[in-house]
Design a protein around this motif. Structure first.
Motif, PDB file in Angstrom:
ATOM      1  N   ARG A  95       0.815  -1.213   0.000  1.00  0.00           N
ATOM      2  CA  ARG A  95       0.000   0.000   0.000  1.00  0.00           C
ATOM      3  C   ARG A  95       0.850   1.264   0.000  1.00  0.00           C
ATOM      4  O   ARG A  95       0.339   2.355  -0.257  1.00  0.00           O
ATOM      5  CB  ARG A  95      -0.946   0.002   1.188  1.00  0.00           C
ATOM      6  CG  ARG A  95      -0.294   0.018   2.551  1.00  0.00           C
ATOM      7  CD  ARG A  95      -1.336  -0.001   3.647  1.00  0.00           C
ATOM      8  NE  ARG A  95      -0.747   0.000   4.973  1.00  0.00           N
ATOM      9  CZ  ARG A  95      -1.426  -0.014   6.094  1.00  0.00           C
ATOM     10  NH1 ARG A  95      -2.753  -0.022   6.036  1.00  0.00           N
ATOM     11  NH2 ARG A  95      -0.828  -0.010   7.266  1.00  0.00           N
ATOM     12  N   ALA A 111      -0.970  -0.993  -4.149  1.00  0.00           N
ATOM     13  CA  ALA A 111      -2.313  -1.560  -4.039  1.00  0.00           C
ATOM     14  C   ALA A 111      -2.668  -1.653  -2.569  1.00  0.00           C
ATOM     15  O   ALA A 111      -1.808  -1.929  -1.724  1.00  0.00           O
ATOM     16  CB  ALA A 111      -2.399  -2.934  -4.695  1.00  0.00           C
ATOM     17  N   ASP A 112      -3.934  -1.435  -2.275  1.00  0.00           N
ATOM     18  CA  ASP A 112      -4.403  -1.448  -0.886  1.00  0.00           C
ATOM     19  C   ASP A 112      -5.538  -2.458  -0.772  1.00  0.00           C
ATOM     20  O   ASP A 112      -6.421  -2.508  -1.638  1.00  0.00           O
ATOM     21  CB  ASP A 112      -4.887  -0.052  -0.487  1.00  0.00           C
ATOM     22  CG  ASP A 112      -5.107   0.086   1.013  1.00  0.00           C
ATOM     23  OD1 ASP A 112      -5.804  -0.772   1.591  1.00  0.00           O
ATOM     24  OD2 ASP A 112      -4.580   1.027   1.609  1.00  0.00           O
ATOM     25  N   THR A 123      -8.056  -2.408   0.915  1.00  0.00           N
ATOM     26  CA  THR A 123      -9.365  -1.766   1.033  1.00  0.00           C
ATOM     27  C   THR A 123      -9.830  -1.153  -0.288  1.00  0.00           C
ATOM     28  O   THR A 123     -10.920  -0.618  -0.371  1.00  0.00           O
ATOM     29  CB  THR A 123      -9.330  -0.665   2.100  1.00  0.00           C
ATOM     30  OG1 THR A 123      -8.417   0.359   1.701  1.00  0.00           O
ATOM     31  CG2 THR A 123      -8.909  -1.230   3.447  1.00  0.00           C
ATOM     32  N   ASP A 124      -9.002  -1.231  -1.320  1.00  0.00           N
ATOM     33  CA  ASP A 124      -9.297  -0.635  -2.624  1.00  0.00           C
ATOM     34  C   ASP A 124      -9.430  -1.758  -3.650  1.00  0.00           C
ATOM     35  O   ASP A 124      -8.441  -2.247  -4.191  1.00  0.00           O
ATOM     36  CB  ASP A 124      -8.173   0.327  -3.010  1.00  0.00           C
ATOM     37  CG  ASP A 124      -8.431   1.039  -4.331  1.00  0.00           C
ATOM     38  OD1 ASP A 124      -9.355   0.639  -5.056  1.00  0.00           O
ATOM     39  OD2 ASP A 124      -7.684   1.979  -4.646  1.00  0.00           O
ATOM     40  N   THR A 125     -10.652  -2.182  -3.913  1.00  0.00           N
ATOM     41  CA  THR A 125     -10.863  -3.324  -4.795  1.00  0.00           C
ATOM     42  C   THR A 125     -10.382  -3.061  -6.217  1.00  0.00           C
ATOM     43  O   THR A 125      -9.937  -3.992  -6.900  1.00  0.00           O
ATOM     44  CB  THR A 125     -12.344  -3.727  -4.815  1.00  0.00           C
ATOM     45  OG1 THR A 125     -13.146  -2.605  -5.205  1.00  0.00           O
ATOM     46  CG2 THR A 125     -12.794  -4.216  -3.449  1.00  0.00           C
ATOM     47  N   SER A 165      -7.747  -1.279  -7.132  1.00  0.00           N
ATOM     48  CA  SER A 165      -6.300  -1.446  -7.190  1.00  0.00           C
ATOM     49  C   SER A 165      -5.926  -2.922  -7.106  1.00  0.00           C
ATOM     50  O   SER A 165      -4.968  -3.367  -7.757  1.00  0.00           O
ATOM     51  CB  SER A 165      -5.620  -0.663  -6.066  1.00  0.00           C
ATOM     52  OG  SER A 165      -5.865  -1.250  -4.790  1.00  0.00           O
TER      53      SER A 165
END
Length: 409
Positions: free
Chosen positions: A42, A66-67, A69-71, A73
């Motif tokens: 992240r 990419a995180d 919580t971020d679909t 990404s």
């Protein structure tokens, strides 16, 4: 999307974490020169710092952001690679969006989870999707549970080749020297919290076939208790409960079921920790048993858990370099068969089992999934190391210096 259209062979997700750094370093030293590898997390800046400290082979590896919580990404990340190896835990908190992204994208996936509830949920949510996309979703690709899973696989294979029938009364005795990380502790804490929030899930954790693909089809074979008092083996060794036995045993039983119970319908499997012989062994076994019971009780009670949090390793930390280098593991697995013949498997290796040795196991799992597709078992969906990679992974780990042997007992 075909494999040739993907930018990378392997992406290490969680590269800035403690185990992620060890995995990245292992791949930098041991992956083929033409393997396309990237680091992800992240924080781009933290991943770039990790890359700067890796061997020269990794200096040009791309860094991706990419995180969990971020679909969006995660979807982009999964679609960019043939294999995603993730060390981001606790998996119950952060892992499900990653598994789902890989299953949808047809991307092979490997993790280090030791969380029964997470794996059960992942099976229920992505198995069918992954079968449709061709993704191999492989949990437990570290010390939990590769030595256990591959040992049982090799024992069954040898017994079958000898015409000895299915396996019965299989028992693993684990001995090791290693440390404990904050990530492992955090995973234990997360599962205990999940049980407190939903006590009905205790039935899942307590079920010896909790990870079965078809619970109703499982035989009524009595399975060993996950924990018990100190005991002695027939050859005089004292044993105590092994902290990962409840998870490892369920992975091994899932491998049996996924192969249409190829290990046998009377397959009984359990694990304990070896503590030595004589009075010293007895004292050690009693101490290990009491310490494990006390630690689990303290973690389950919020006030004492808060006190433990002050002294236990924090997430993202782990044993120092000397401890990692000087650690080791050895698993001895004795098995009877339906014909009465007996076999013994031995799995072992150098390096702290949860970290140095685990980096080898996860690294070789990722490379097998990425580079050995034409030799892997023809399976997709939610798998185990034995059912996803089998002898291909055994060969890789032997070449990396680990021991996997089976002989008549």
């Amino acid at each position: 999307m075909t494999d040739t259209e993907r930018a990378y062979d392997v992406v290490v997700y969680g590269a800035s974490g403690f185990v992620g750094r060890l995995l990245a370093a292992y791949l930098a030293e041991h992956a083929p020169a033409d393997a396309r590898i990237a680091l992800a997390g992240r924080s781009r800046a933290r991943c770039e710092q990790v890359r700067a400290g890796l061997p020269a082979a990794a200096r040009d590896w791309p860094v991706l952001e990419a995180d969990s919580t971020d679909t969006a990404s995660l979807a982009t990340l999964a679609a960019s690679t043939r294999v995603l190896a993730t060390t981001v835990g606790p998996y119950a908190r952060y892992g499900m969006p990653v598994v789902e992204a890989c299953a949808r994208a047809g991307t092979h996936y490997a993790d280090l989870t030791g969380e029964v509830l997470f794996v059960r949920d992942a099976i229920d949510r992505v198995d069918a999707v992954a079968k449709g996309s061709g993704a191999r979703i492989v949990h437990a690709c570290g010390y939990d549970s590769i030595p256990s899973d591959l040992s049982a696989f090799l024992l069954a294979e040898r017994a079958r080749a000898d015409g000895a029938g299915g396996l019965r009364d299989v028992r693993l005795v684990a001995t090791l020297k290693g440390g404990l990380s904050g990530g492992t502790i955090d995973s234990m804490r997360a599962q205990l919290e999940a049980l407190q929030q939903d006590p009905s899930r205790r039935r899942v954790v307590g079920d010896p076939y909790a990870l079965s693909p078809d619970r109703a089809a499982e035989p009524d074979t009595r399975q060993p208790r996950d924990a018990g008092p100190p005991a002695r083996t027939p050859d005089g060794r004292w044993t105590a409960p092994f902290v990962m036995a409840p998870y490892n045993a369920r992975i091994v039983r899932r491998s049996n079921a996924l192969q249409d119970w190829a290990y046998g319908r009377s397959f009984s499997y359990g694990e304990v920790m070896g503590c030595g012989r004589g009075p010293v062994g007895a004292i050690t076994a009693a101490g290990v048993t009491g310490g494990l019971v006390g630690a689990l009780a303290a973690m389950a009670f919020p006030p004492t858990r808060a006190l433990l949090d002050r002294v236990l390793p924090a997430p993202g930390s782990g044993p120092g370099e000397d401890a990692r280098v000087n650690g080791w593991f050895r698993m001895v697995v004795d098995a009877g068969t339906e014909s009465g013949r007996r076999y013994r498997a031995t799995a072992g290796g150098s390096g702290d089992p949860g970290y140095a040795a685990t980096a080898v196991m996860l690294g070789e799992s990722a490379l097998a999934l990425a580079l050995d597709g034409d030799r892997l078992p023809d399976r997709a969906g939610s798998l185990t190391p034995a059912t996803a990679m089998g002898n291909v992974l055994v060969e890789r780990l032997r070449a990396a210096g680990h021991t996997y042997e089976v002989a008549p007992a």
